[in-house]
Enzyme design. Structure first.
Site, PDB file in Angstrom:
ATOM      1  N   ARG A 236       0.777  -1.291   0.142  1.00 26.88           N
ATOM      2  CA  ARG A 236      -0.178   0.243   0.121  1.00 26.88           C
ATOM      3  C   ARG A 236       1.006   1.308   0.124  1.00 26.88           C
ATOM      4  O   ARG A 236       1.841   1.339   0.683  1.00 26.88           O
ATOM      5  CB  ARG A 236      -0.888   0.204   1.224  1.00 26.88           C
ATOM      6  CG  ARG A 236      -1.818  -1.134   1.397  1.00 26.88           C
ATOM      7  CD  ARG A 236      -2.665  -1.597   0.148  1.00 26.88           C
ATOM      8  NE  ARG A 236      -3.647  -0.471  -0.064  1.00 26.88           N
ATOM      9  CZ  ARG A 236      -5.035  -0.519   0.436  1.00 26.88           C
ATOM     10  NH1 ARG A 236      -5.329  -1.635   1.216  1.00 26.88           N
ATOM     11  NH2 ARG A 236      -5.738   0.332   0.173  1.00 26.88           N
ATOM     12  N   ASP A 260       4.460  -0.130  -6.941  1.00 21.88           N
ATOM     13  CA  ASP A 260       3.360  -0.454  -7.676  1.00 21.88           C
ATOM     14  C   ASP A 260       2.107   0.263  -7.073  1.00 21.88           C
ATOM     15  O   ASP A 260       1.149   0.059  -7.642  1.00 21.88           O
ATOM     16  CB  ASP A 260       3.062  -2.088  -7.521  1.00 21.88           C
ATOM     17  CG  ASP A 260       1.856  -2.474  -8.499  1.00 21.88           C
ATOM     18  OD1 ASP A 260       1.773  -2.092  -9.575  1.00 21.88           O
ATOM     19  OD2 ASP A 260       1.190  -3.041  -7.863  1.00 21.88           O
ATOM     20  N   GLU A 265      -2.462   7.933  -4.838  1.00 26.15           N
ATOM     21  CA  GLU A 265      -2.592   7.314  -6.144  1.00 26.15           C
ATOM     22  C   GLU A 265      -3.944   7.377  -6.450  1.00 26.15           C
ATOM     23  O   GLU A 265      -4.142   7.226  -7.820  1.00 26.15           O
ATOM     24  CB  GLU A 265      -2.150   5.826  -6.026  1.00 26.15           C
ATOM     25  CG  GLU A 265      -2.917   5.113  -5.497  1.00 26.15           C
ATOM     26  CD  GLU A 265      -2.577   3.553  -5.463  1.00 26.15           C
ATOM     27  OE1 GLU A 265      -3.113   2.734  -5.313  1.00 26.15           O
ATOM     28  OE2 GLU A 265      -1.279   3.296  -5.092  1.00 26.15           O
ATOM     29  N   HIS A 297      -0.553   0.082  -9.690  1.00 26.61           N
ATOM     30  CA  HIS A 297      -1.104  -0.892  -8.974  1.00 26.61           C
ATOM     31  C   HIS A 297      -1.880  -2.034  -9.546  1.00 26.61           C
ATOM     32  O   HIS A 297      -3.074  -2.187  -9.533  1.00 26.61           O
ATOM     33  CB  HIS A 297      -2.290  -0.098  -8.085  1.00 26.61           C
ATOM     34  CG  HIS A 297      -2.457  -0.626  -6.657  1.00 26.61           C
ATOM     35  ND1 HIS A 297      -2.840   0.286  -5.309  1.00 26.61           N
ATOM     36  CD2 HIS A 297      -2.237  -1.903  -6.217  1.00 26.61           C
ATOM     37  CE1 HIS A 297      -2.843  -0.739  -4.313  1.00 26.61           C
ATOM     38  NE2 HIS A 297      -2.641  -1.913  -4.978  1.00 26.61           N
TER      39      HIS A 297
END
Length: 330
Positions: A236, A260, A265, A297
Site C-alpha cells: 500500500r 506498484d 494514487e 497498482h
C-alpha cells in the site's frame, strides 16, 4: 435475491456473469465508487460488494442507513479494508468481509519481476537503447543468488514471495510480528525491522495498511538501508513516506526502487493523464529517475486473481444472506 457490485471493470464482467448464472442470482454492476452520494443506488438490493481505493467517507449514519435498508453485509472484493469504517459498520449490525487471498502469487510474482528488472538494470538499458546507445559500460549487474532479500510482512503474499526468491537462489530474511514455522525452510526471521534494513540488498514490502504500518519506511528507515540496496513496494502506498523516498534517491542513499503503489494514487492510477502536467510533484520526480520503476497498482491484475476476487466476494455475500458464516468476516 439481488446483489449490487460497485466499481466494476469490463474485465470482471465475464466472471460476474458466470457466477450469477451458476447460482441463478441477479448481480447488477456499476462503475462508481461507494460513497455517501452513491449509496442510494443499493436500495432494493440484498447484497453489496465494493472495490475502491479511497475511503467511503461519511459517518456512522451511512452504515446505519444500509442496515435500515435491509442489508446484512458490506463486502470488499480486495484484501485491503482501510477504506471502510469497520467499527461503524459492525455497530450497525453489518458483517464486513474481504478477500484476503485472491491469489498470493499475483502480487508476489510482481515483486520478483520488479526486483529482477532493477538488479539487471533493465530500465537503464531500455533508456540507453531508446537513444540508440548500445553500450553497457557502468551497468554491470548482480545475480540474485548473491543477494539477501528482506521481506517485511511474511504473510500469504510475503510468504509466497519468499518461496519464489528462495527458488531463485537468494538468501531470504523476514521481519514479521507473527512468525510462520512453515516458512522456515525458505527464510530466516530477524528480530527487528532495523536488522532487516541493515542486512538486505532488496527490501520487499508486503504489509497491510494500518496505524502501525503507515509511514513504516521513512527517512530514518531509508538511512539504515545499504546504498546499493533496492526497495520494492507492492503493498500500500502510505507504507512509504514519499517525500523521504524522493530525498533518499536524490541523495544516493539507496540504489533504486519499484513502486506498484504510492501515496495519493487515487486521482492518478488507472487514469489517462497523457499530455497533462502531473499535479503530484513526487510522482513526477520519480518518473524522471532512471533507477525508479512505477506501475499503476497492477500487482493483483492477473486472470486468476480477478476471477477469485469476484467469486470469493460473491460467495461470502451469499453465505451471509443465507445465514451462514464465512472465514473472511471481521
Amino acid at each position: 435475491m439481488k446483489i449490487l457490485m460497485y466499481s466494476v471493470r469490463d474485465d470482471e464482467q465475464d466472471a460476474i456473469q458466470a457466477w450469477a448464472a451458476a447460482h441463478q442470482i441477479q448481480v447488477d454492476t456499476n462503475d462508481l465508487e461507494f460513497h455517501p452520494e452513491t449509496a442510494d443506488l443499493v436500495k432494493g438490493y440484498d447484497g453489496l460488494v465494493i472495490q475502491q481505493r479511497s475511503p467511503i467517507g461519511g459517518d456512522a449514519s451511512l452504515y446505519q442507513s444500509l442496515a435500515a435498508a435491509g442489508l446484512k453485509q458490506l463486502t470488499s472484493r480486495t484484501a485491503g479494508v482501510d477504506t471502510i469504517d469497520i467499527p461503524a459498520a459492525k455497530a450497525a449490525g453489518l458483517v464486513v468481509t474481504n478477500v484476503p487471498a485472491y491469489s498470493p502469487n499475483s502480487v508476489a510474482e510482481m515483486s520478483v519481476a520488479q526486483t529482477m528488472r532493477l538488479i539487471r538494470n533493465l530500465e537503464m538499458f531500455d533508456q540507453r537503447i531508446s537513444q540508440q546507445n548500445f553500450q553497457w559500460a557502468g551497468l554491470q549487474v548482480r545475480e540474485i543468488r548473491s543477494l539477501t532479500v528482506g521481506i517485511i510482512g511474511a504473510g500469504r503474499i510475503g510468504g509466497t514471495a519468499a518461496r519464489l526468491f528462495h527458488g531463485l537462489g537468494a538468501k531470504v530474511i523476514a521481519y514479521d510480528v507473527v512468525r510462520h514455522p512453515e516458512l522456515e525452510d525458505v527464510l530466516t526471521y530477524v528480530d527487528t525491522k532495523e536488522d532487516l534494513l541493515r542486512q538486505a540488498d532488496v527490501v520487499d514490502l508486503h504489509v497491510d495498511l494500518n496505524e502501525t504500518s503507515a509511514g513504516l519506511i521513512d527517512s530514518a528507515a531509508l538511512k539504515l538501508m545499504k546504498t546499493d540496496a533496492y526497495l520494492i513496494n507492492a503493498s500500500r502506498g502510505p507504507v512509504i513516506v514519499t517525500d523521504d523516498l524522493v530525498a533518499a534517491l536524490k541523495a544516493g542513499e539507496i540504489a533504486g526502487c519499484a513502486l506498484d503503489t504510492v501515496e495519493g494514487e487515487n486521482g492518478l492510477f488507472n487514469q489517462n493523464h497523457q499530455g497533462e502536467v502531473l499535479q503530484d510533484t513526487n510522482v513526477a520526480q520519480l518518473m524522471q529517475m532512471p533507477n525508479v520503476i512505477i506501475t499503476p497498482h497492477v500487482g493483483f491484475y492477473t486472470n486468476l486473481a480477478v476471477k477469485n476476487m469476484v467469486d470469493i466476494s460473491l460467495d461470502d455475500v451469499l453465505a451471509i444472506l443465507n445465514g451462514e458464516t464465512t472465514a473472511h468476516a471481521f
